[in-house]
Design a protein around this motif. Structure first.
Motif, short mmCIF file in Angstrom:
data_model
loop_
_atom_site.label_atom_id
_atom_site.label_comp_id
_atom_site.label_asym_id
_atom_site.label_seq_id
_atom_site.Cartn_x
_atom_site.Cartn_y
_atom_site.Cartn_z
N THR A 1 0.85 -1.19 0.00
CA THR A 1 0.00 0.00 0.00
C THR A 1 0.89 1.24 0.00
OG1 THR A 1 -0.10 0.24 2.41
CG2 THR A 1 -1.69 -1.26 1.38
N PRO A 2 0.34 2.41 -0.39
CA PRO A 2 1.15 3.64 -0.36
C PRO A 2 1.74 3.94 1.03
CG PRO A 2 -0.81 4.00 -1.67
CD PRO A 2 -0.96 2.63 -1.04
N ASP A 3 0.95 3.70 2.08
CA ASP A 3 1.45 3.94 3.44
C ASP A 3 2.58 2.98 3.79
OD1 ASP A 3 -0.21 6.06 3.92
OD2 ASP A 3 -1.73 4.89 5.00
N GLU A 4 2.44 1.72 3.39
CA GLU A 4 3.50 0.75 3.67
C GLU A 4 4.78 1.10 2.92
OE1 GLU A 4 0.61 -3.18 4.33
OE2 GLU A 4 1.49 -2.75 2.37
N GLU A 5 4.62 1.56 1.69
CA GLU A 5 5.80 1.94 0.90
C GLU A 5 6.49 3.15 1.52
OE1 GLU A 5 7.11 2.88 -3.74
OE2 GLU A 5 4.99 2.62 -3.21
N ARG A 6 5.70 4.13 2.00
CA ARG A 6 6.29 5.31 2.62
C ARG A 6 7.05 4.94 3.88
NH1 ARG A 6 1.68 8.07 0.66
NH2 ARG A 6 0.45 7.52 2.51
#
Length: 372
Positions: free
Chosen positions: A123-128
């Protein structure tokens, strides 16, 4: 009667530099980096991959065109090994320290390899979160790698000032230091002892870390202020140099430097003071050969870290002669020894002229009598 040699005393800023270099090159610091990689693997990457498997994300990510390029499985098989190999490499780096061997870590290359693989399975949050973790590790490792770089002394006054606030917040005290002129060496020579070295003939030269032995590193040229660096030091003061955006901006937009730095501190007609420190730093340094002396740690003795590192009243060392083509840092009367009757007044920032002489390049000497 034997001559008594007065001890060489470090300035507060030189003590701070020595403390930073000894800290960043310590085996404990290297172990801390190894621990960060372990925590990244077991505390973040492992759980993320397990979540992706549990949720079956790869089923919707396999493509007829791209195959499994964007899947967690592909990342696990190709990016994960970079982290495992890095952990092993750091363990070897730690083992080498028992024989006083130093080398740059593989952090930069390993994390660049990891970044080449798609994170579309996260997910975008996990990638960040992963990007933040790797950026933190990269910054941590850079302090060690820059200090043990065998080819280039990357530490200058700006670099030390940039990392000092974070360092000072983490350290309540530092070792006491003793300058050892009995372990002195010229630039280009190998040291007898591993450690931090201070330049004996330039108070503004940044300290450096080198090591002895068959794989040792020679003392490098000194990173020190040029005429612009000296002028910035005199105008801004030690405490604010590089750290106070407004004062650095005021210097960068003052005469005679406003034209030089205008395009670096303005975007269009909009001023950006936050750009001034790095803009000035890019033009503020030079290299010179020096004699270096070991800065030794006094065993079991400590002192409080001076968080001011020096007061604003510290003055730059003004050169007593200026070569033609260089700028004057100090306003006043100068004369060219090779040209009788040449005494004249120069303002700070003026370029030293040449005079017709058979003696070669013109040097302007500071006049002791500054009366008109």
């Amino acid at each position: 009667m034997a001559k008594v040699i007065a001890p060489i005393r470090l300035t507060p800023w030189q003590k701070a530099q020595a403390a930073m270099l000894y800290h960043f090159t310590s085996v404990d610091y290297l172990k801390g980096l190894h621990k960060l990689i372990g925590e990244l693997i077991s505390g973040l990457v492992g759980p993320l991959l397990e979540t992706a498997r549990t949720q079956g994300r790869d089923k919707v990510l396999v493509s007829e065109v791209w195959g499994d390029r964007n899947t967690a499985r592909n990342w696990e098989y190709n990016a994960w090994p970079f982290l495992n190999d890095l952990q092993i490499s750091l363990a070897k780096d730690i083992a080498l320290r028992t024989s006083e061997k130093f080398r740059r870590t593989a952090v930069n290359e390993s994390l660049r390899g990891v970044a080449e693989y798609s994170m579309d399975w996260a997910t975008p949050d996990e990638e960040r979160i992963l990007q933040l973790a790797t950026a933190t590790i990269s910054e941590y490792a850079s302090q060690y790698d820059d200090a043990v770089n065998p080819y280039q002394n990357r530490w200058d006054d700006y670099c030390f000032a940039y990392v000092y606030p974070t360092f000072a917040r983490q350290m309540l005290r530092m070792p006491k230091f003793e300058v050892r002129p009995d372990f002195s060496v010229l630039a280009g020579e190998l040291p007898q002892r591993t450690g931090v070295y201070v330049a004996l003939d330039d108070p503004h030269a940044s300290l450096q870390f080198v090591w002895s032995g068959s794989d040792g590193v020679k003392l490098r040229m000194a990173n020190t202020f040029n005429e612009i660096g000296l002028a910035a030091f005199a105008a801004v003061g030690r405490k604010s140099l590089w750290l106070d955006d407004e004062k650095m901006f005021a210097f960068a937009t003052s005469e005679p430097y406003a034209k030089l730095f205008h395009d670096s501190v303005y975007l269009g007609d909009e001023p950006y003071p936050s750009l001034a420190p790095s803009a000035v730093a890019r033009s503020a340094f030079t290299e010179k050969p020096c004699r270096w002396a070991l800065v030794d740690i006094v065993p079991n003795e400590f002192e409080e870290l001076d968080t001011s590192a020096e007061t604003d009243t510290t003055q730059a060392q003004i050169p007593d002669r200026v070569a033609s083509g260089d700028r004057f840092v100090q306003s006043g009367y100068y004369f060219a020894p090779a040209a009788p009757g040449s005494r004249r007044f120069f303002s700070a920032g003026e370029i030293a002229p040449s005079v017709n002489s058979s003696y070669g390049q013109t040097f302007w000497q500071w006049e002791e009598n500054q009366e008109n």
